[in-house]
Design an enzyme around this catalytic site. Structure first.
Site, short mmCIF file in Angstrom:
data_model
loop_
_atom_site.label_atom_id
_atom_site.label_comp_id
_atom_site.label_asym_id
_atom_site.label_seq_id
_atom_site.Cartn_x
_atom_site.Cartn_y
_atom_site.Cartn_z
N GLU A 1 0.85 -1.18 0.00
CA GLU A 1 0.00 0.00 0.00
C GLU A 1 0.90 1.25 0.00
O GLU A 1 1.99 1.23 0.56
CB GLU A 1 -0.85 -0.05 1.27
CG GLU A 1 -1.89 1.02 1.46
CD GLU A 1 -2.65 0.80 2.77
OE1 GLU A 1 -3.76 1.33 2.89
OE2 GLU A 1 -2.14 0.10 3.68
N LYS B 1 -9.62 1.52 -1.77
CA LYS B 1 -9.81 0.95 -0.45
C LYS B 1 -11.16 1.30 0.14
O LYS B 1 -11.55 2.46 0.23
CB LYS B 1 -8.69 1.46 0.47
CG LYS B 1 -8.63 0.80 1.85
CD LYS B 1 -7.42 1.35 2.60
CE LYS B 1 -7.26 0.71 3.96
NZ LYS B 1 -6.10 1.28 4.68
N CYS C 1 -5.11 -3.80 2.96
CA CYS C 1 -4.75 -3.62 4.36
C CYS C 1 -5.92 -3.82 5.34
O CYS C 1 -6.29 -4.95 5.63
CB CYS C 1 -4.12 -2.24 4.54
SG CYS C 1 -3.16 -2.03 6.07
#
Length: 266
Positions: free
Chosen positions: A43, A114, A152
């Protein structure tokens, strides 16, 4: 038998986009030298600063900007597929998007923004990042294997990987910046193994190394076994992904077929 060597590449992105891309090139060459056909990066691979500040927006790029073009150039030079996180320009001048792209030497294969922002453990990612909109899973195929993207903190929400499983994904790819803290290494490893076990799929995750990230980038097979990993340094780890391994596990453990609940957005 469908099989492909993939790599997780662990490094610590900095506030220098050019330097980040140069190191990505070195790690791509290293992974390719070990036979990898796909290389997964963390990321925020394009730009990272801790703590976040106004420079985050200043260094965000368009989805087809210099960073992604640089990834495509590297993919073409080395004959690989590359997946990496970047700061993408947002809908206003203040917040940006935390985006993951998958590219080959010719085009972008998938793009994921995300969904779940890291407003936890004393952090507030949403002060600087805007959440992605709920949309169909972002997937792409290489040699008969289907890959899906998540990022994540999404690991803590099992619905995300379950939607990938429902989309026929064989390998979940997880760029991350998993911040260190009490029990965080334990959470990282446990969640990666759990997402692989419950969905009977491969999970590959690339993190930042210490001192900020936990490191331990890894590839986990459909039984939850770590088949390749990096420790706490800058390096790559390579493993072979086999479609037959997924089929064999799902024949013995048909959990996806036996479940009685689906996933719907709130």
């Amino acid at each position: 038998m469908n099989a492909l060597a993939i790599a997780v590449a662990q490094f610590a992105p900095t506030a220098g986009a050019g330097a980040n891309l140069e190191l990505i090139g070195e790690l791509v060459a290293r992974a390719r030298g070990r036979g990898a056909g796909l290389v997964l990066f963390p990321e925020y691979s394009s730009y990272f600063v801790d703590p976040f500040d106004e420079s985050v927006a200043d260094n965000a790029e368009d989805i087809d900007g210099p960073f992604v073009q640089g990834l495509r150039t590297l993919a073409a030079q080395h004959g690989v597929h590359i997946v990496a996180g970047l700061l993408e320009r947002g809908s206003d001048d203040r917040r940006v998007r935390n985006t993951v792209v998958a590219v080959d030497g010719e085009r972008m294969l998938a793009r994921y923004r995300k969904l779940h922002l890291y407003d936890a453990f004393g952090q507030r990612e949403s002060d600087w990042i805007e959440a992605g909109e709920i949309e169909p899973p972002q997937t792409f195929e290489i040699d008969g294997l289907r890959f899906g993207l998540m990022t994540c903190y999404d690991l803590r929400f099992p619905e995300v990987s379950r939607l990938l499983a429902d989309a026929g994904v064989d390998v979940a790819l997880v760029p991350a910046e998993w911040v260190r803290g009490p029990l965080k290494e334990h959470h990282w490893r446990t969640l990666l193994h759990a997402r692989a076990i419950e969905n009977t799929m491969y999970v590959a995750a690339a993190d930042h190394p210490p001192p900020l990230g936990v490191g331990h980038s890894m590839i986990v097979d459909p039984q939850g076994v770590e088949i390749a990993a990096v420790g706490t340094t800058t390096d790559v780890a390579v493993a072979h992904i086999e479609r037959d391994a997924i089929s064999n596990v799902r024949r013995v453990n048909p959990a996806l077929r036996l479940r009685r609940f689906g996933v719907t957005p709130l």
